[in-house]
Design a protein around this motif. Structure first.
Motif, mmCIF file in Angstrom:
data_model
loop_
_atom_site.group_PDB
_atom_site.id
_atom_site.type_symbol
_atom_site.label_atom_id
_atom_site.label_comp_id
_atom_site.label_asym_id
_atom_site.label_seq_id
_atom_site.Cartn_x
_atom_site.Cartn_y
_atom_site.Cartn_z
ATOM 1 N N ALA A 39 0.856 -1.190 0.000
ATOM 2 C CA ALA A 39 0.000 0.000 0.000
ATOM 3 C C ALA A 39 0.893 1.242 0.000
ATOM 4 O O ALA A 39 1.700 1.424 -0.880
ATOM 5 N N SER A 40 0.801 2.082 1.021
ATOM 6 C CA SER A 40 1.615 3.305 1.063
ATOM 7 C C SER A 40 2.842 3.135 1.953
ATOM 8 O O SER A 40 3.540 4.102 2.236
ATOM 9 N N TYR A 41 3.120 1.910 2.407
ATOM 10 C CA TYR A 41 4.263 1.656 3.282
ATOM 11 C C TYR A 41 5.394 0.969 2.519
ATOM 12 O O TYR A 41 5.162 0.121 1.669
ATOM 13 N N SER A 42 6.608 1.339 2.881
ATOM 14 C CA SER A 42 7.796 0.679 2.363
ATOM 15 C C SER A 42 8.641 0.280 3.562
ATOM 16 O O SER A 42 8.977 1.124 4.395
ATOM 17 N N VAL A 43 8.951 -0.995 3.673
ATOM 18 C CA VAL A 43 9.648 -1.518 4.844
ATOM 19 C C VAL A 43 10.854 -2.335 4.389
ATOM 20 O O VAL A 43 10.741 -3.163 3.484
ATOM 21 N N LYS A 44 12.020 -2.112 5.016
ATOM 22 C CA LYS A 44 13.216 -2.922 4.777
ATOM 23 C C LYS A 44 13.553 -3.636 6.067
ATOM 24 O O LYS A 44 13.482 -3.051 7.145
ATOM 25 N N GLU A 45 13.950 -4.886 5.936
ATOM 26 C CA GLU A 45 14.355 -5.663 7.102
ATOM 27 C C GLU A 45 15.441 -6.637 6.675
ATOM 28 O O GLU A 45 15.349 -7.254 5.620
ATOM 29 N N SER A 46 16.469 -6.773 7.511
ATOM 30 C CA SER A 46 17.574 -7.698 7.227
ATOM 31 C C SER A 46 17.609 -8.797 8.270
ATOM 32 O O SER A 46 17.221 -8.592 9.419
ATOM 33 N N THR A 47 18.082 -9.955 7.858
ATOM 34 C CA THR A 47 18.212 -11.093 8.761
ATOM 35 C C THR A 47 19.342 -12.000 8.264
ATOM 36 O O THR A 47 19.751 -11.921 7.112
ATOM 37 N N THR A 48 19.845 -12.845 9.139
ATOM 38 C CA THR A 48 20.876 -13.809 8.763
ATOM 39 C C THR A 48 20.237 -14.926 7.937
ATOM 40 O O THR A 48 19.167 -15.418 8.283
ATOM 41 N N ALA A 49 20.891 -15.311 6.845
ATOM 42 C CA ALA A 49 20.355 -16.323 5.942
ATOM 43 C C ALA A 49 21.484 -17.229 5.465
ATOM 44 O O ALA A 49 22.652 -16.985 5.752
ATOM 45 N N TYR A 50 21.123 -18.280 4.714
ATOM 46 C CA TYR A 50 22.127 -19.202 4.197
ATOM 47 C C TYR A 50 21.705 -19.752 2.847
ATOM 48 O O TYR A 50 20.548 -19.636 2.445
ATOM 49 N N LYS A 51 22.668 -20.354 2.159
ATOM 50 C CA LYS A 51 22.370 -21.052 0.905
ATOM 51 C C LYS A 51 23.344 -22.205 0.710
ATOM 52 O O LYS A 51 24.449 -22.203 1.263
ATOM 53 N N VAL A 52 22.926 -23.194 -0.063
ATOM 54 C CA VAL A 52 23.765 -24.312 -0.494
ATOM 55 C C VAL A 52 23.635 -24.394 -2.010
ATOM 56 O O VAL A 52 22.591 -24.056 -2.570
ATOM 57 N N TYR A 53 24.708 -24.818 -2.668
ATOM 58 C CA TYR A 53 24.687 -24.813 -4.125
ATOM 59 C C TYR A 53 25.706 -25.790 -4.682
ATOM 60 O O TYR A 53 26.588 -26.269 -3.982
ATOM 61 N N GLY A 54 25.581 -26.048 -5.963
ATOM 62 C CA GLY A 54 26.529 -26.880 -6.679
ATOM 63 C C GLY A 54 26.564 -26.455 -8.129
ATOM 64 O O GLY A 54 25.629 -25.830 -8.629
ATOM 65 N N GLY A 55 27.658 -26.776 -8.797
ATOM 66 C CA GLY A 55 27.750 -26.379 -10.196
ATOM 67 C C GLY A 55 28.881 -27.064 -10.918
ATOM 68 O O GLY A 55 29.591 -27.908 -10.357
ATOM 69 N N TYR A 56 29.043 -26.704 -12.169
ATOM 70 C CA TYR A 56 30.110 -27.189 -13.035
ATOM 71 C C TYR A 56 30.750 -25.995 -13.721
ATOM 72 O O TYR A 56 30.056 -25.120 -14.228
ATOM 73 N N LYS A 165 4.432 -10.889 -5.294
ATOM 74 C CA LYS A 165 3.762 -9.733 -5.875
ATOM 75 C C LYS A 165 2.269 -9.977 -5.861
ATOM 76 O O LYS A 165 1.798 -11.054 -6.211
ATOM 77 N N ASP A 166 1.534 -8.944 -5.433
ATOM 78 C CA ASP A 166 0.075 -8.986 -5.437
ATOM 79 C C ASP A 166 -0.416 -7.579 -5.746
ATOM 80 O O ASP A 166 -0.361 -6.699 -4.892
ATOM 81 N N GLY A 167 -0.832 -7.366 -6.974
ATOM 82 C CA GLY A 167 -1.247 -6.029 -7.388
ATOM 83 C C GLY A 167 -0.065 -5.079 -7.329
ATOM 84 O O GLY A 167 0.988 -5.324 -7.903
ATOM 85 N N SER A 168 -0.228 -3.976 -6.599
ATOM 86 C CA SER A 168 0.866 -3.005 -6.480
ATOM 87 C C SER A 168 1.799 -3.327 -5.311
ATOM 88 O O SER A 168 2.804 -2.667 -5.121
ATOM 89 N N SER A 169 1.473 -4.326 -4.512
ATOM 90 C CA SER A 169 2.316 -4.724 -3.381
ATOM 91 C C SER A 169 3.334 -5.771 -3.833
ATOM 92 O O SER A 169 3.013 -6.640 -4.648
#
Length: 184
Positions: A39-56, A165-169
């Motif tokens: 709506a008319s609000y914009s909020v930023k929030e950070s948190t600790t996260a992780y990922k695992v991956y593989g490739g060639y 995403k939902d409409g303008s949000s």
């Protein structure tokens, strides 16, 4: 006809398999940032996260990567209402590497991410929850330092685009992380 198609695929894939000595797996931990525009609000929030991956790495400059990132829960209270989101992403990307010397390299990734987000909103008027699945463009840039032939340390920034995403949000997510990569 199907046998011909299978034979052609096998013939085209054989050279790639021959260069697949650059297989690797890795894990990163860092700070995920979520930005919600609701709506008319914009909020930023950070948190600790992780990922695992593989490739060639098919050559010293080109490869492919698949990974899973759990961007963890971010929550914020605004005017007595609590909003939380928990995005997770499965991505596939083409990679490009620019070796600077025997130990240092820069890399970039471009691909797509399949995102799943669980959302909760609660206030004195009630609560609601839901989830959203969305495919979005995925980009990343980083640097690596090879400790030896098998172990590298990496630092990277990745953008998962609009994970919901939902409409303008919408909710956007990115990830700044460090980790370890093991090459076979």
């Amino acid at each position: 006809m199907n046998k011909i198609v299978i034979a052609l695929i096998a013939a085209l894939a054989a050279p790639l398999a021959a260069h697949a000595e650059g297989a690797y797996v890795g894990g990163n931990i860092g700070r995920a940032e979520q930005k919600a525009d609701i709506a008319s609000y914009s909020v930023k929030e950070s948190t600790t996260a992780y990922k695992v991956y593989g490739g060639y790495n098919y050559t010293k400059n080109f490869g492919a990567e698949v990974g899973f990132a759990d961007l963890r829960e971010a929550e914020k209270t605004i005017n007595g209402a609590r909003i939380s989101s928990k995005p997770q992403s499965l991505y596939v990307a083409a990679t490009g590497t620019l070796p600077l010397d025997d130990q240092f390299a820069l890399f970039a990734k471009v691909g797509v991410a399949r995102n799943h987000v669980k959302m909760d909103v609660s206030s004195k008027f009630g609560s609601a929850n839901g989830s959203d699945n969305r495919t979005s463009p995925f980009i990343g840039v980083g640097a690596s330092y090879a400790l030896n032939k098998n172990i590298s340390f990496v630092a990277e920034y990745e953008n998962f685009g609009k994970v919901a995403k939902d409409g303008s949000s919408n909710i956007k997510a990115d990830f700044l992380s460090v980790g370890v990569r093991y090459a076979f």
